[in-house]
Each structure stands twice: as C-alpha cells, then as structure tokens.
Design a protein around this motif. Structure first.
Motif, PDB file in Angstrom:
ATOM      1  N   HIS A 164       0.846  -1.192   0.000  1.00 28.61           N
ATOM      2  CA  HIS A 164       0.000   0.000   0.000  1.00 28.61           C
ATOM      3  C   HIS A 164       0.883   1.245   0.000  1.00 28.61           C
ATOM      4  O   HIS A 164       2.106   1.149   0.106  1.00 28.61           O
ATOM      5  CB  HIS A 164      -0.926  -0.019   1.221  1.00 28.61           C
ATOM      6  N   GLN A 165       0.256   2.392  -0.120  1.00 27.43           N
ATOM      7  CA  GLN A 165       1.007   3.644  -0.159  1.00 27.43           C
ATOM      8  C   GLN A 165       0.707   4.495   1.058  1.00 27.43           C
ATOM      9  O   GLN A 165      -0.399   4.459   1.608  1.00 27.43           O
ATOM     10  CB  GLN A 165       0.678   4.442  -1.432  1.00 27.43           C
ATOM     11  N   VAL A 166       1.717   5.248   1.488  1.00 27.45           N
ATOM     12  CA  VAL A 166       1.544   6.245   2.540  1.00 27.45           C
ATOM     13  C   VAL A 166       1.788   7.620   1.922  1.00 27.45           C
ATOM     14  O   VAL A 166       2.474   7.714   0.898  1.00 27.45           O
ATOM     15  CB  VAL A 166       2.528   5.988   3.702  1.00 27.45           C
ATOM     16  N   PRO A 167       1.207   8.666   2.537  1.00 27.70           N
ATOM     17  CA  PRO A 167       0.400   8.655   3.748  1.00 27.70           C
ATOM     18  C   PRO A 167      -0.957   8.001   3.519  1.00 27.70           C
ATOM     19  O   PRO A 167      -1.474   7.983   2.402  1.00 27.70           O
ATOM     20  CB  PRO A 167       0.264  10.138   4.105  1.00 27.70           C
ATOM     21  N   VAL A 168      -1.516   7.472   4.589  1.00 25.65           N
ATOM     22  CA  VAL A 168      -2.748   6.707   4.503  1.00 25.65           C
ATOM     23  C   VAL A 168      -3.669   7.114   5.648  1.00 25.65           C
ATOM     24  O   VAL A 168      -3.221   7.481   6.739  1.00 25.65           O
ATOM     25  CB  VAL A 168      -2.429   5.193   4.551  1.00 25.65           C
ATOM     26  N   GLU A 169      -4.947   7.049   5.405  1.00 23.63           N
ATOM     27  CA  GLU A 169      -5.918   7.371   6.454  1.00 23.63           C
ATOM     28  C   GLU A 169      -5.802   6.356   7.594  1.00 23.63           C
ATOM     29  O   GLU A 169      -5.608   5.156   7.360  1.00 23.63           O
ATOM     30  CB  GLU A 169      -7.340   7.348   5.899  1.00 23.63           C
ATOM     31  N   GLN A 170      -5.959   6.842   8.812  1.00 22.42           N
ATOM     32  CA  GLN A 170      -5.859   5.949   9.961  1.00 22.42           C
ATOM     33  C   GLN A 170      -6.906   4.849   9.891  1.00 22.42           C
ATOM     34  O   GLN A 170      -6.644   3.697  10.266  1.00 22.42           O
ATOM     35  CB  GLN A 170      -6.012   6.739  11.265  1.00 22.42           C
ATOM     36  N   ALA A 171      -8.085   5.164   9.382  1.00 20.03           N
ATOM     37  CA  ALA A 171      -9.153   4.163   9.286  1.00 20.03           C
ATOM     38  C   ALA A 171      -8.734   2.988   8.404  1.00 20.03           C
ATOM     39  O   ALA A 171      -9.083   1.831   8.681  1.00 20.03           O
ATOM     40  CB  ALA A 171     -10.422   4.801   8.738  1.00 20.03           C
ATOM     41  N   GLY A 192      -3.687  14.519   9.765  1.00 17.21           N
ATOM     42  CA  GLY A 192      -4.149  13.358  10.503  1.00 17.21           C
ATOM     43  C   GLY A 192      -3.803  12.021   9.884  1.00 17.21           C
ATOM     44  O   GLY A 192      -3.958  10.974  10.529  1.00 17.21           O
ATOM     45  N   ARG A 193      -3.318  12.031   8.649  1.00 16.28           N
ATOM     46  CA  ARG A 193      -2.974  10.771   7.998  1.00 16.28           C
ATOM     47  C   ARG A 193      -1.698  10.179   8.587  1.00 16.28           C
ATOM     48  O   ARG A 193      -0.862  10.885   9.143  1.00 16.28           O
ATOM     49  CB  ARG A 193      -2.812  10.968   6.490  1.00 16.28           C
ATOM     50  N   ILE A 194      -1.577   8.866   8.430  1.00 15.15           N
ATOM     51  CA  ILE A 194      -0.441   8.135   8.986  1.00 15.15           C
ATOM     52  C   ILE A 194       0.632   7.965   7.919  1.00 15.15           C
ATOM     53  O   ILE A 194       0.339   7.622   6.772  1.00 15.15           O
ATOM     54  CB  ILE A 194      -0.889   6.745   9.504  1.00 15.15           C
ATOM     55  N   ASP A 195       1.874   8.199   8.309  1.00 12.86           N
ATOM     56  CA  ASP A 195       2.995   8.087   7.395  1.00 12.86           C
ATOM     57  C   ASP A 195       4.048   7.173   8.008  1.00 12.86           C
ATOM     58  O   ASP A 195       4.048   6.933   9.217  1.00 12.86           O
ATOM     59  CB  ASP A 195       3.596   9.479   7.145  1.00 12.86           C
ATOM     60  N   LEU A 196       4.918   6.648   7.165  1.00 18.28           N
ATOM     61  CA  LEU A 196       6.078   5.872   7.612  1.00 18.28           C
ATOM     62  C   LEU A 196       7.337   6.561   7.111  1.00 18.28           C
ATOM     63  O   LEU A 196       7.419   6.893   5.918  1.00 18.28           O
ATOM     64  CB  LEU A 196       6.044   4.437   7.055  1.00 18.28           C
TER      65      LEU A 196
END
Length: 490
Positions: A397-404, A465-469
């Motif tokens: 999958h790709q980041v950033p991604v919604e926490q949901a 608010g999105r999640i990143d790595l």
C-alpha cells in the motif's frame, strides 16, 4: 596553496576512512576516532544515571570510551566536565564475557531460574568491583548473591567505607552497564534484571555521594523495565539521551575523513582549514565551521556528492536529502545508518558510475538509503518483533494513509490475535504477581497501538491526521510512496 582532491582521491579517502564494520561490538574506540557531538554532553555527566539511545547511536562507543583513561581525558577536555578526570570506572555488565566482574548470559539464565533476586545479584557485582573480601572467595555468582542476601549489614558497611574513602580522595566510583539486551533471551526476565540494576542505581544515588551508576539502555527497554520501587521517577527526570543533529552527523563524517592516517586526510584538513592537532599528533579536531555550521558543511559535502539528487534542485539537495531519508518518525538518524549509507553509496558509485563527476553518485546515495532501511528493519525485528507484525499488513500500500485504512488492514489480518500472544500478562515472582510486557502496551486498541508506534518513531502523523512511515522503515517493509525512494529490487 593546497591542490584540491580529485574525484578518485575523494573516493580513496572515503573508502579508507569509513568504518568497515557497522556493528559497534566489533570496533574499539580510539583517540583519533573520538568525536564529541555537543548533544552528548549531558550523557557524560557523572550524575546522569540513565543514558537512553536506540541502536547505532553510540551507547557501546561511550561505554567503552569511559573505560579508557585516555578517552575519558579527551571527553573531559572537550566537554569541560572536570569531574570525569576524577573517576574510577568499573564494568557492571557488558557484551564481553567477564565472569570475574559480572555474570554472563548463561549464568544469568540459571540465576533467574533459581529465583535469585536481581537486586542482590547486582549488589554482589558492585561489591565485587570494590574488592569485598568475602565475595572474592566465592567463585559462583549464585553464592555471591546469596551472601549479599544473608549479610545486608556487612554489604552496607562496605559501601559506606568505600564511599567515605572516595569522598576523602575527591573521586567518584562509576559503574557502567551496557548491552542490556543480552541480559536474558526472554524479555520478561531481562526487564526484571534491568529493574534490579535501576533500583540499586537509585539506592547509590540517594545513599552515597561518591558511587554512581551509568546505564546505557534502549528506550523501549527502559520503558519496559520493572521500576516498582519508591522514587523510581527520579531516574527518569535525571535521564539523558544520545541524539544526533544533522550538523552532528556531517561533523562526524568530516572528523572521520580528517582523522584517517593518510596523506589524503592531511590534504583534506588543509583544504577545509582550521583543524587543531593534539600534542600527540594522533587526533585532529575539526574547526567549529566544519563540525557545527550547516552552510559550510553543505559546501564541503557538495564537493563530494554534488549539489543535487539528480539534474537539478527539484530532485532535492544531497546535503539535506540523505539525513532526511534516514530519519525516523521522531526525527532521529543513527550515525551507524548514516555512515553505512555513505559506504553503500561509494561502492555503488565505484561499481556502476565510476565516470561520474563527483565521488558519490546520487543513485548510489539512494541505494545507500535503501540498504540502511533494510538494516534498520532487521534490527527492529530483533528488538521488537511485534512491530514487524504491525507494519507487515501495510506492505503493497502507499503512505500517507488514512488511519481508518490502517485499522481496517489490521482487522483484515487479525493483528490483535497475533499481538495478544505478546501482550501484557501477569507472572509470579516470589509471593507476588507482577505485570510483564513483552509486546505492545495495548494490542487490542488500534488507536493506542498507532500512538505507541509513533512514539517509537516507526510511524508519524501528518498535520492532516494521515499516517505516514519514514523512509528508513517504509522502504524495506515494502510500503510505497508516490515519488518516494523505491525498495531495492532483487
């Protein structure tokens, strides 16, 4: 006027100066390799009991340096810590097998199984360092710990006598602990052993004036240690951290190049100017501009790697691009990752871009970051296997991604069931039951699990608010980012 280094001379200097081994346990610190970043001063204060730091940031380097009188003198001089000149240093625990000084992993496993109290065990280590006569005659650590348990008065009198003599002499006894991940292969037992070290460290800090512990420890191990004793919070308030700024990282690189034993290193010092050579001639100290001024550092690194990560500035500037892509979610870069990435960049450049106009090709630097990412993920899988379990569902999958979406992927992969096996549990210790954490704190609460991963620097939250790595984890985990550094093929 000094002749500038050619591209091939820069490559030769980098090849000779960059350390071959990335594992600190295989490299002994030397006077010429002792770099003193300003951010490490507090960690070397004699009264700084807990020194926190992740893998590759310098815990073992400073542990070994403090054991060496010559290196202590250098640190005392450069950091202005006069008290470092008036210490006697002993080993409380380390990676090396020293049965005469402390029990090794095999002995510790047996002692834990036999129910020996960690506090008594480390008290025996302390008294052994002080030459306690009764303990000298007991060859086994089990018997030493039992003697401490049976003779508390004699143990305390020995400590009091040593403390008084040290105070009269104006010295401090410093007991060093490192490599605590090797205490026990079962994390729950390692936590107990660490708790015993910390309890005794605080007892010496509060009860004596001239006996101090210095404990080099990974943050996750400190957070998981069993600090169930009065005033344990005083250790946290007194803790120091081994951190590296971008200027520190490049300062380390230039210090390493300038201290290589070669004519090329001498020419590099002349070209950059302002170096101070110590009386022994073994160690050369870079000028403040080279060790702490990012503008000057950027100019010098451009001589080595060129200005851009491609044909123009839109691809990024080499000076900022490299540390930015090695940074974890709490904006920290380990010097081990930094130097390792440069090593890989050099070998890639020599192998595939030998005709490039600079010593390092930007594609080589990219591959250096890819290699550093693989190494970092290997390390985290050894230190905290549950982290790998939590990030693996994001692969592809790709980041950033919604926490949901993260939470939905975790549910799809039944992550909670997998983590439950590593979750908190209660284990007996003597007549009591204590809480022992071997996995995440909240394995069944995805929101809190994300916050824990953010605290560890594995994830980060964007302003929207999105999640990143961070790339240093993302690449090797196989998680994508539009326009980001790809995973190494093959």
């Amino acid at each position: 006027m000094t002749t500038p280094l050619t591209v091939e001379e820069y490559r030769e200097l980098l090849a000779g100066a960059l350390p071959e081994a990335s594992d600190a346990d295989t490299v002994e610190p030397r006077v010429e390799s002792l770099f003193t970043p300003d951010t490490h001063r507090a960690a070397l204060y004699v009264d700084s009991t807990v020194v926190r730091g992740g893998r590759g940031v310098g815990k073992t380097f400073w542990y070994r340096s403090l054991l060496n009188e010559s290196l202590r003198e250098v640190a005392a001089q450069e950091y202005g810590i006069e008290r470092l000149r008036r210490v006697t240093v002993s080993q409380g625990f380390g990676a090396a097998l020293r049965h005469d000084l402390y029990p090794g992993p095999g002995a510790l496993r047996q002692l834990v199984e036999e129910g020996v109290r960690p506090y008594d065990l480390w008290y025996a280590v302390l008294l052994t360092a002080f030459g306690q006569q009764e303990l000298r005659e007991l060859p086994e650590w089990r018997d030493k710990a039992l003697w401490v348990r049976a003779n508390p008065g004699a143990a305390e009198r020995t400590v009091q006598k040593v403390d008084e003599e040290a105070r009269q002499q104006g010295v401090t006894h410093l007991i060093l602990f490192d490599a605590l991940e090797h205490l026990h292969r079962v994390r729950a037992q390692a936590d107990r052993l660490v708790g015993g070290i910390m309890e005794l460290a605080l007892a010496m800090r509060l009860g004596t004036r001239s006996i101090r512990f210095k404990v080099f420890i990974r943050p996750d191990m400190y957070d998981g240690a069993l600090l169930h004793f009065p005033d344990a919070s005083k250790l946290t308030s007194n803790a120091a951290a081994l951190t590296w700024s971008r200027a520190n990282l490049y300062g380390l690189l230039f210090h390493t190049l300038g201290n290589h034993d070669s004519e090329l290193a001498a020419r590099f010092r002349q070209l950059t100017g302002g170096w101070q050579s110590e009386a022994s001639g073994r160690r050369h100290v870079p000028p403040p501009l080279l060790s702490g001024d990012e503008q000057f550092q950027s100019e010098q690194f451009t001589q080595i790697a060129g200005p851009y990560m491609g044909s123009n500035f839109r691809k990024g500037h080499t000076f900022t691009w490299l540390p930015n892509h090695l940074m974890d979610g709490v904006e920290q870069v380990s010097p081990r990752s930094f130097l390792s990435a440069l090593q890989k960049a050099l070998s890639e450049t020599r192998g595939q871009y030998a005709g490039h106009e600079y010593a390092l090709h930007h594609e080589g630097i990219r591959r250096g970051v890819q290699k550093a990412s693989e190494t970092r993920v290997t390390e985290v899988s050894e230190d905290m296997p549950w982290v790998v379990s939590a990030i693996r569902p994001l692969a592809g999958h790709q980041v950033p991604v919604e926490q949901a979406k993260v939470e939905a992927l975790w549910q799809e992969f039944h992550l909670a069931d997998e983590l439950r096996k590593l979750a908190e549990r209660y284990e007996p210790q003597g007549d009591d039951e204590i809480k022992v954490r071997t996995g995440p704190r909240y394995p069944e609460d995805p929101k809190l699990l994300i916050e824990e991963l953010i605290g560890l620097g594995v994830m980060r939250r964007r302003r929207d608010g999105r999640i990143d790595l961070p790339d240093v984890y993302r690449i090797a985990f196989g998680v994508g980012r539009k326009g980001g550094v790809p995973r190494v093929a093959g």
